[in-house]
Design a protein around this motif. Structure first.
Motif, PDB file in Angstrom:
ATOM      1  N   PHE A  86     -30.678  -9.499  50.503  1.00  0.00           N
ATOM      2  CA  PHE A  86     -29.252  -9.527  50.175  1.00  0.00           C
ATOM      3  C   PHE A  86     -28.856  -8.576  49.048  1.00  0.00           C
ATOM      4  CE2 PHE A  86     -31.128 -12.728  47.423  1.00  0.00           C
ATOM      5  CZ  PHE A  86     -30.375 -12.732  46.256  1.00  0.00           C
ATOM      6  N   HIS A  87     -27.601  -8.157  49.146  1.00  0.00           N
ATOM      7  CA  HIS A  87     -26.916  -7.395  48.097  1.00  0.00           C
ATOM      8  C   HIS A  87     -26.010  -8.385  47.370  1.00  0.00           C
ATOM      9  CE1 HIS A  87     -24.514  -4.256  46.153  1.00  0.00           C
ATOM     10  NE2 HIS A  87     -23.429  -4.830  46.639  1.00  0.00           N
ATOM     11  N   THR A  88     -25.822  -8.159  46.070  1.00  0.00           N
ATOM     12  CA  THR A  88     -24.926  -9.024  45.290  1.00  0.00           C
ATOM     13  C   THR A  88     -23.868  -8.176  44.613  1.00  0.00           C
ATOM     14  OG1 THR A  88     -26.828 -10.434  44.793  1.00  0.00           O
ATOM     15  CG2 THR A  88     -24.849 -10.808  43.492  1.00  0.00           C
ATOM     16  N   GLN A  89     -22.664  -8.721  44.551  1.00  0.00           N
ATOM     17  CA  GLN A  89     -21.612  -8.113  43.722  1.00  0.00           C
ATOM     18  C   GLN A  89     -21.128  -9.175  42.749  1.00  0.00           C
ATOM     19  OE1 GLN A  89     -18.485  -5.960  45.748  1.00  0.00           O
ATOM     20  NE2 GLN A  89     -17.091  -6.110  44.045  1.00  0.00           N
ATOM     21  N   THR A  90     -20.911  -8.770  41.507  1.00  0.00           N
ATOM     22  CA  THR A  90     -20.367  -9.714  40.531  1.00  0.00           C
ATOM     23  C   THR A  90     -18.952 -10.112  40.968  1.00  0.00           C
ATOM     24  OG1 THR A  90     -19.652  -7.857  39.147  1.00  0.00           O
ATOM     25  CG2 THR A  90     -21.812  -8.826  38.668  1.00  0.00           C
ATOM     26  N   GLY A  91     -18.488 -11.276  40.526  1.00  0.00           N
ATOM     27  CA  GLY A  91     -17.274 -11.891  41.079  1.00  0.00           C
ATOM     28  C   GLY A  91     -15.972 -11.225  40.638  1.00  0.00           C
ATOM     29  N   GLY A  92     -15.343 -10.522  41.556  1.00  0.00           N
ATOM     30  CA  GLY A  92     -14.067  -9.860  41.239  1.00  0.00           C
ATOM     31  C   GLY A  92     -12.999 -10.841  40.789  1.00  0.00           C
ATOM     32  N   SER A  93     -12.962 -12.015  41.432  1.00  0.00           N
ATOM     33  CA  SER A  93     -11.904 -12.982  41.122  1.00  0.00           C
ATOM     34  C   SER A  93     -12.118 -13.666  39.767  1.00  0.00           C
ATOM     35  CB  SER A  93     -11.820 -14.043  42.224  1.00  0.00           C
ATOM     36  OG  SER A  93     -13.042 -14.740  42.308  1.00  0.00           O
ATOM     37  N   THR A  94     -13.271 -13.448  39.148  1.00  0.00           N
ATOM     38  CA  THR A  94     -13.507 -14.045  37.822  1.00  0.00           C
ATOM     39  C   THR A  94     -12.972 -13.144  36.710  1.00  0.00           C
ATOM     40  OG1 THR A  94     -15.668 -12.995  37.438  1.00  0.00           O
ATOM     41  CG2 THR A  94     -15.668 -15.080  38.658  1.00  0.00           C
ATOM     42  N   LEU A  95     -12.611 -11.916  37.042  1.00  0.00           N
ATOM     43  CA  LEU A  95     -12.165 -10.969  36.018  1.00  0.00           C
ATOM     44  C   LEU A  95     -10.733 -11.289  35.596  1.00  0.00           C
ATOM     45  CD1 LEU A  95     -13.578  -7.647  37.530  1.00  0.00           C
ATOM     46  CD2 LEU A  95     -14.687  -9.268  35.990  1.00  0.00           C
ATOM     47  N   LEU A 155     -27.514  -4.475  43.818  1.00  0.00           N
ATOM     48  CA  LEU A 155     -26.485  -5.079  42.967  1.00  0.00           C
ATOM     49  C   LEU A 155     -25.375  -4.084  42.669  1.00  0.00           C
ATOM     50  CD1 LEU A 155     -25.643  -7.481  41.089  1.00  0.00           C
ATOM     51  CD2 LEU A 155     -27.144  -6.502  39.335  1.00  0.00           C
ATOM     52  N   HIS A 156     -24.145  -4.567  42.743  1.00  0.00           N
ATOM     53  CA  HIS A 156     -22.981  -3.821  42.243  1.00  0.00           C
ATOM     54  C   HIS A 156     -22.375  -4.626  41.105  1.00  0.00           C
ATOM     55  CE1 HIS A 156     -18.993  -1.912  42.026  1.00  0.00           C
ATOM     56  NE2 HIS A 156     -18.550  -3.142  41.933  1.00  0.00           N
ATOM     57  N   THR A 157     -22.159  -3.970  39.970  1.00  0.00           N
ATOM     58  CA  THR A 157     -21.476  -4.622  38.856  1.00  0.00           C
ATOM     59  C   THR A 157     -20.050  -4.074  38.788  1.00  0.00           C
ATOM     60  OG1 THR A 157     -22.892  -3.074  37.642  1.00  0.00           O
ATOM     61  CG2 THR A 157     -23.252  -5.387  37.236  1.00  0.00           C
ATOM     62  N   ASN A 158     -19.082  -4.986  38.671  1.00  0.00           N
ATOM     63  CA  ASN A 158     -17.673  -4.574  38.651  1.00  0.00           C
ATOM     64  C   ASN A 158     -17.309  -3.856  37.351  1.00  0.00           C
ATOM     65  OD1 ASN A 158     -17.079  -5.738  41.163  1.00  0.00           O
ATOM     66  ND2 ASN A 158     -16.758  -7.735  40.257  1.00  0.00           N
ATOM     67  N   GLY A 159     -16.233  -3.088  37.417  1.00  0.00           N
ATOM     68  CA  GLY A 159     -15.678  -2.475  36.204  1.00  0.00           C
ATOM     69  C   GLY A 159     -14.852  -3.504  35.443  1.00  0.00           C
ATOM     70  N   TYR A 160     -14.872  -3.432  34.103  1.00  0.00           N
ATOM     71  CA  TYR A 160     -14.156  -4.433  33.300  1.00  0.00           C
ATOM     72  C   TYR A 160     -12.642  -4.372  33.498  1.00  0.00           C
ATOM     73  CZ  TYR A 160     -13.338  -0.543  30.027  1.00  0.00           C
ATOM     74  OH  TYR A 160     -12.966   0.655  29.476  1.00  0.00           O
ATOM     75  N   ASP A 161     -12.127  -3.254  34.035  1.00  0.00           N
ATOM     76  CA  ASP A 161     -10.673  -3.081  34.185  1.00  0.00           C
ATOM     77  C   ASP A 161     -10.163  -3.436  35.584  1.00  0.00           C
ATOM     78  OD1 ASP A 161     -11.934  -0.990  35.464  1.00  0.00           O
ATOM     79  OD2 ASP A 161     -10.922   0.611  34.354  1.00  0.00           O
TER      80      ASP A 161
END
Length: 516
Positions: free
Chosen positions: A291-300, A327-333
């Motif tokens: 699996f691939h994981t992305q950090t939670g966009g809706s938590t930003l 893994l993909h990590t979201n941008g803080y913005d």
């Protein structure tokens, strides 16, 4: 006064202290049922793939961002497509107005794909494409470009999301009815198993189920239930589970509750191993959940956006401790706009610091044997199994989606989560506690509407310069194949190579399959 019950986001009660592990602790990484990881050495051999998701505006602009990310040390590309591309409309279609290049890159034809990957050797990089209803067409464009580059198709690797069931359940970018959509998906399975054997033909996605508001247990259960539906559809087509199941991959969200997320990933591997085994998989490769994981966009949060760097780091660490393959990590913005280059770089550096400075990669599954983590893994599995049993009793995921069951369950969970934020039961730092009046402006990234005019001009030039008779013949052959039961991939590839547009191919199939 009775002590307040403390639970995970899925409602699993957390005890004050754990004094024993529930299940036998003799499992090893790389061995069935793979609870502790799918590789014997996990990240000691090599770290996960740091695959940053990017795509916006025109193919030229996205190509620049890809080169930037590759220069910063990203190990794989992940393509975001704009909404018209996702639902089979060319940039000059009336319904595309205002959406071209906004949430991803606009791809109207093979010409755009050639520009998107200019200067990038497809045989040397792995690419993930987040595309579903039009997945077969975008994959055909990628294959056509690899052929033009002289690549050995047996060696090119990557992943196409190609997961339509979660579109009906949670996201909405579907075109055709479920049965016809499932046909396209299994055609891709069959074609790739022969022609592009290293390609991951589906990424069964829990990510969007979670973003739509599900709990962690629901994300786990509905994703595996969908995976089971794809296994059954491929088996009905006569495909060998020991071959096609090796090329199935998964895509999960990593949310805020640190230990719940780690337990979710461990339970997912164990459950999938048993599901595949029950359906006849005997090869270990066909039983492994990759699996691939992305950090939670809706938590930003849009409030105090720099706080998101901490959230993303917490989520990324949980994904790594849970044994993700990429893994993909979201941008803080990203609660405010598409990520700026600066935010994309911080996101990538977050992964690099975890990989090379934290020490968590030095041993496999470092939390194994923790009384709490092992108990929670078992409880996640048990709670998810109840959902899967209920879906099986309905006749599987397709039936459960048609009966609106999965959608209703997600909606209820989303409502509950939002209520908890509004009544203060769920603390969100900077939103309902520790707030501040003055927010410092941060630089935002904006896509100009004028790029639609550029895409429309490019389409005009393309259509004037191509062999129209060859396009007409290719689309006619595709229509005839769609009316029968031949595999559609060779016909789509032929149309793409003759520079038929994405919209023309989607319309040809719409005319035969209808719209949902």
């Amino acid at each position: 006064m009775a002590e307040k019950k403390i639970t995970t986001s899925s409602g699993i009660e957390i005890k004050e202290v754990y004094t024993q592990a529930p299940s036998p602790q003799n499992e090893l990484p790389g061995e069935f049922p793979f609870t502790r990881g799918i590789q014997k050495d996990m990240y000691r051999g090599k770290p996960w793939t740091m695959r940053q998701y990017a795509g916006f505006s025109t193919a030229e602009e996205s190509n620049k961002r890809y080169h930037y990310l590759l220069n910063q040390g990203t190990m794989g590309l992940s393509v975001a497509f704009d909404l018209p591309t996702q639902i089979g409309y060319d940039s000059d279609h009336d319904l595309a107005e205002g959406e071209v290049g906004k949430v991803g890159v606009a791809i109207d034809s093979l010409k755009d794909m050639e520009i998107l990957f200019e200067g990038i050797d497809l045989q040397k990089i792995t690419t993930s494409m987040t595309i579903n209803a039009t997945a077969a067409t975008l994959l055909a464009m990628y294959i056509a470009l690899a052929k033009k580059q002289g690549a050995d198709l047996k060696q090119i690797s990557g992943t196409i999301q190609n997961d339509i069931l979660k579109e009906y359940a949670a996201r909405g970018t579907y075109i055709y009815p479920p049965r016809q959509s499932m046909r396209l998906i299994t055609d891709v399975f069959e074609y790739c198993s022969k022609e592009v054997p290293k390609w991951n033909t589906i990424s069964i996605s829990g990510y969007h189920i979670r973003e739509a508001g599900s709990t962690a247990v629901q994300e786990l259960a509905f994703t595996l239930a969908n995976g089971k539906a794809y296994l059954m559809a491929a088996l009905q087509k006569g495909l060998d589970i020991n071959v096609f199941s090796k090329r199935l991959s998964f895509f999960f969200n990593c949310h805020n509750n640190f230990f719940e997320e780690i337990a979710k990933f461990r339970a997912a591997r164990r459950m999938w191993a048993h599901i595949t085994q029950e359906l006849g998989a005997t090869d270990a490769g066909a039983q492994k959940l990759r699996f691939h994981t992305q950090t939670g966009g809706s938590t930003l949060t849009a409030q105090q956006p720099l706080n998101n760097i901490v959230r993303i780091t917490n989520q990324a660490m949980a994904a790594v401790l849970g044994g993700t393959q990429s893994l993909h990590t979201n941008g803080y913005d990203e609660a405010l706009s598409l990520p700026t280059e600066a935010a994309a770089k911080v996101a990538l550096r977050t992964q690099q610091i975890i990989a090379f400075e934290s020490g968590v990669t030095d041993t496999v599954d470092p939390l194994a044997g923790s009384y709490f983590v092992e108990s929670l893994t078992d409880e996640m599995q048990a709670a998810a199994q109840l959902y899967i049993d209920k879906i099986d009793a309905m006749g599987g995921s397709v039936k459960a989606i048609e009966q609106d069951y999965i959608q209703q369950e997600i909606a209820k969970a989303a409502y509950q989560y939002q209520s908890n934020i509004e009544n203060g039961e769920q603390v969100v730092v900077g939103v309902n506690r520790f707030t501040q009046q003055e927010e410092k402006e941060i630089e935002l990234f904006r896509v100009d509407d004028s790029i639609r005019l550029k895409q429309m001009e490019r389409l005009k030039v393309l259509k004037a310069g191509r062999n129209q008779a060859a396009v007409d013949e290719a689309l006619s052959n595709l229509r005839l194949a769609a009316m029968g039961d031949d595999n559609l991939m060779p016909r789509i590839l032929d149309a793409v190579e003759n520079y038929a547009t994405l919209g023309e191919i989607a319309d040809t199939l719409r005319n035969v399959f209808g719209e949902y």
